[in-house]
Design a protein around this motif. Structure first.
Motif, PDB file in Angstrom:
ATOM      1  N   ARG A 159      96.208  33.835  52.724  1.00  0.00           N
ATOM      2  CA  ARG A 159      96.215  33.248  53.768  1.00  0.00           C
ATOM      3  C   ARG A 159      95.541  34.117  55.146  1.00  0.00           C
ATOM      4  N   ALA A 160      96.065  34.853  55.944  1.00  0.00           N
ATOM      5  CA  ALA A 160      95.649  36.020  56.416  1.00  0.00           C
ATOM      6  C   ALA A 160      94.357  36.202  56.610  1.00  0.00           C
ATOM      7  N   GLU A 161      93.841  36.311  55.826  1.00  0.00           N
ATOM      8  CA  GLU A 161      92.208  37.486  55.035  1.00  0.00           C
ATOM      9  C   GLU A 161      91.810  35.806  54.947  1.00  0.00           C
ATOM     10  N   THR A 162      92.307  34.289  54.177  1.00  0.00           N
ATOM     11  CA  THR A 162      90.887  33.543  53.987  1.00  0.00           C
ATOM     12  C   THR A 162      90.659  33.121  55.400  1.00  0.00           C
ATOM     13  N   GLN A 163      91.956  32.994  56.435  1.00  0.00           N
ATOM     14  CA  GLN A 163      91.504  32.620  57.709  1.00  0.00           C
ATOM     15  C   GLN A 163      90.258  33.670  58.262  1.00  0.00           C
ATOM     16  N   ASP A 164      90.504  34.819  58.221  1.00  0.00           N
ATOM     17  CA  ASP A 164      89.116  35.537  58.940  1.00  0.00           C
ATOM     18  C   ASP A 164      88.419  35.821  58.302  1.00  0.00           C
ATOM     19  N   TYR A 165      88.084  35.477  57.322  1.00  0.00           N
ATOM     20  CA  TYR A 165      86.547  35.199  57.067  1.00  0.00           C
ATOM     21  C   TYR A 165      85.938  34.413  57.880  1.00  0.00           C
ATOM     22  N   LEU A 166      86.979  32.897  57.583  1.00  0.00           N
ATOM     23  CA  LEU A 166      86.588  31.482  58.043  1.00  0.00           C
ATOM     24  C   LEU A 166      86.384  31.701  59.332  1.00  0.00           C
ATOM     25  N   SER A 167      87.254  32.359  59.475  1.00  0.00           N
ATOM     26  CA  SER A 167      86.906  32.577  61.608  1.00  0.00           C
ATOM     27  C   SER A 167      85.776  33.111  62.047  1.00  0.00           C
ATOM     28  N   ALA A 168      84.885  34.161  60.512  1.00  0.00           N
ATOM     29  CA  ALA A 168      83.932  35.285  61.406  1.00  0.00           C
ATOM     30  C   ALA A 168      83.087  34.415  60.647  1.00  0.00           C
ATOM     31  N   ALA A 169      83.094  33.013  60.040  1.00  0.00           N
ATOM     32  CA  ALA A 169      81.822  32.434  60.016  1.00  0.00           C
ATOM     33  C   ALA A 169      81.886  31.481  60.731  1.00  0.00           C
ATOM     34  N   LEU A 170      82.954  31.099  61.351  1.00  0.00           N
ATOM     35  CA  LEU A 170      82.306  29.780  62.313  1.00  0.00           C
ATOM     36  C   LEU A 170      81.988  30.285  63.604  1.00  0.00           C
ATOM     37  N   ALA A 171      82.285  31.934  64.016  1.00  0.00           N
ATOM     38  CA  ALA A 171      82.097  32.346  64.936  1.00  0.00           C
ATOM     39  C   ALA A 171      80.611  32.438  65.649  1.00  0.00           C
ATOM     40  N   GLY A 172      79.883  31.559  65.137  1.00  0.00           N
ATOM     41  CA  GLY A 172      78.861  31.289  65.645  1.00  0.00           C
ATOM     42  C   GLY A 172      78.337  30.165  66.502  1.00  0.00           C
ATOM     43  N   ILE A 173      78.929  29.209  66.376  1.00  0.00           N
ATOM     44  CA  ILE A 173      79.641  27.990  67.109  1.00  0.00           C
ATOM     45  C   ILE A 173      80.340  28.032  68.342  1.00  0.00           C
ATOM     46  N   PRO A 174      79.290  27.958  69.291  1.00  0.00           N
ATOM     47  CA  PRO A 174      80.258  28.208  71.275  1.00  0.00           C
ATOM     48  C   PRO A 174      80.898  27.557  71.031  1.00  0.00           C
ATOM     49  N   GLU A 175      82.495  27.773  71.798  1.00  0.00           N
ATOM     50  CA  GLU A 175      83.465  26.611  72.457  1.00  0.00           C
ATOM     51  C   GLU A 175      82.317  25.553  73.091  1.00  0.00           C
ATOM     52  N   GLY A 176      82.867  24.282  72.985  1.00  0.00           N
ATOM     53  CA  GLY A 176      82.557  23.130  73.652  1.00  0.00           C
ATOM     54  C   GLY A 176      80.960  22.221  72.949  1.00  0.00           C
ATOM     55  N   PHE A 177      80.592  24.014  71.943  1.00  0.00           N
ATOM     56  CA  PHE A 177      79.525  23.290  71.028  1.00  0.00           C
ATOM     57  C   PHE A 177      78.640  21.651  71.732  1.00  0.00           C
ATOM     58  N   SER A 178      77.553  21.320  72.290  1.00  0.00           N
ATOM     59  CA  SER A 178      76.741  20.079  72.638  1.00  0.00           C
ATOM     60  C   SER A 178      75.666  19.950  72.250  1.00  0.00           C
ATOM     61  N   GLY A 179      74.566  20.894  71.120  1.00  0.00           N
ATOM     62  CA  GLY A 179      73.898  21.529  70.781  1.00  0.00           C
ATOM     63  C   GLY A 179      73.115  20.033  69.343  1.00  0.00           C
ATOM     64  N   ARG A 180      72.520  20.277  68.696  1.00  0.00           N
ATOM     65  CA  ARG A 180      72.275  19.658  66.758  1.00  0.00           C
ATOM     66  C   ARG A 180      72.757  19.942  66.069  1.00  0.00           C
ATOM     67  N   LEU A 181      73.896  19.942  65.818  1.00  0.00           N
ATOM     68  CA  LEU A 181      74.230  21.091  64.230  1.00  0.00           C
ATOM     69  C   LEU A 181      73.992  20.767  63.041  1.00  0.00           C
TER      70      LEU A 181
END
Ligand SMILES: C[S@@+](CC[C@H](N)C(=O)[O-])C[C@H]1O[C@@H](n2cnc3c(N)ncnc32)[C@H](O)[C@@H]1O
Length: 230
Positions: free
Chosen positions: A44-66
């Motif tokens: 599970r930790a490795e699964t969360q690791d790769y998912l977090s790395a993939a989602l790292a491109g989205i800044p916190e509080g993003f307010s644009g078009r995705l």
């Protein structure tokens, strides 16, 4: 049967087994953990690791078009979208069953809209999005060249492309099981990238890219250079 129908049928089955699918993609249920271990050699930790790395491109509080493509059942992203009420989010998938499940999960999220469609023929104008997110999609897309082209086209210059997908050549057992099980089922469609070919493709097509490997999953974040042309 055409490619589109074959893939829709494959994911109709999985969309109907949401609990199993969601548990597998998050490595959270007993059956999901068994699949992660057996097929992917991951916990599970490795699964969360790769998912977090993939989602790292989205800044916190993003307010644009995705744009998220493919959204699947929305298990990975609806909780995140709840934290981004100012963003304008479009979720697209081939499979009506997977989309239906994602819609159910999006209750109260008026800033998230859903659309059935093909990543290879995106119904959006050039440069429509600030971020394109693609989780576990490229190993499933039938026409990958069209998917690369279309994602590049709808992303604005300077925008971020991030996500993750399976790459071959990291683990022989995973590669064998994908070929023997996932491809015949229609869940995955070759050809598959390797870690090296993905790195080159991202750099050549988009610009500087950060790629992180966790077992056979490649997670990436890259920015479309302002001067890039397809
Ligand atoms: C493994 S699922 C990933 C879904 C989700 N991102 C996740 O991680 O749970 C792959 C998804 O790709 C979708 N898909 C396959 N080919 C597609 C295409 N050409 N256009 C849009 N979606 C496609 C399938 O319907 C399926 O929902």
């Amino acid at each position: 049967m055409g490619q589109e129908e074959r893939i829709q049928n494959a994911y109709r089955g999985l969309g109907g087994k949401q609990t199993f699918y969601d548990g597998m993609i998050t490595c959270s249920t007993l059956s999901g953990q068994a699949v992660c271990r057996l097929i992917w050699g991951m916990d599970r930790a490795e699964t969360q690791d790769y998912l977090s790395a993939a989602l790292a491109g989205i800044p916190e509080g993003f307010s644009g078009r995705l744009l998220e493509v493919p959204v699947g059942t929305g298990i990975l992203t609806m909780p995140l979208y709840r934290e981004m009420p100012e963003a304008e989010i479009t979720c697209l998938d081939y499979s009506p069953e997977m989309l239906e499940r994602a819609k159910c999960r999006s209750e109260g999220l008026s800033h998230v809209r859903f659309q059935q469609g093909d990543v290879g023929v995106l119904p959006f104008g050039d440069g429509s999005f600030d971020i394109v997110l693609s989780l576990n999609g490229f190993h499933a897309f039938p026409d990958k060249e069209a998917a690369w082209r279309e994602i590049f086209r709808v992303l604005r210059p300077g925008g971020t492309f991030c996500g993750c997908f399976y790459v071959r050549g990291q683990n022989r057992r995973t590669d064998w099981l994908i070929r023997r099980l996932y491809v015949p089922k229609g869940w995955f469609t070759p050809p598959f990238e390797t870690a090296d070919s993905l790195g080159h493709r991202l750099e050549e097509t988009f610009g500087p890219a950060k790629v992180r490997m966790v077992q056979s999953m490649a997670s990436f974040v890259c920015r479309k250079a302002k001067e890039k042309h397809p």
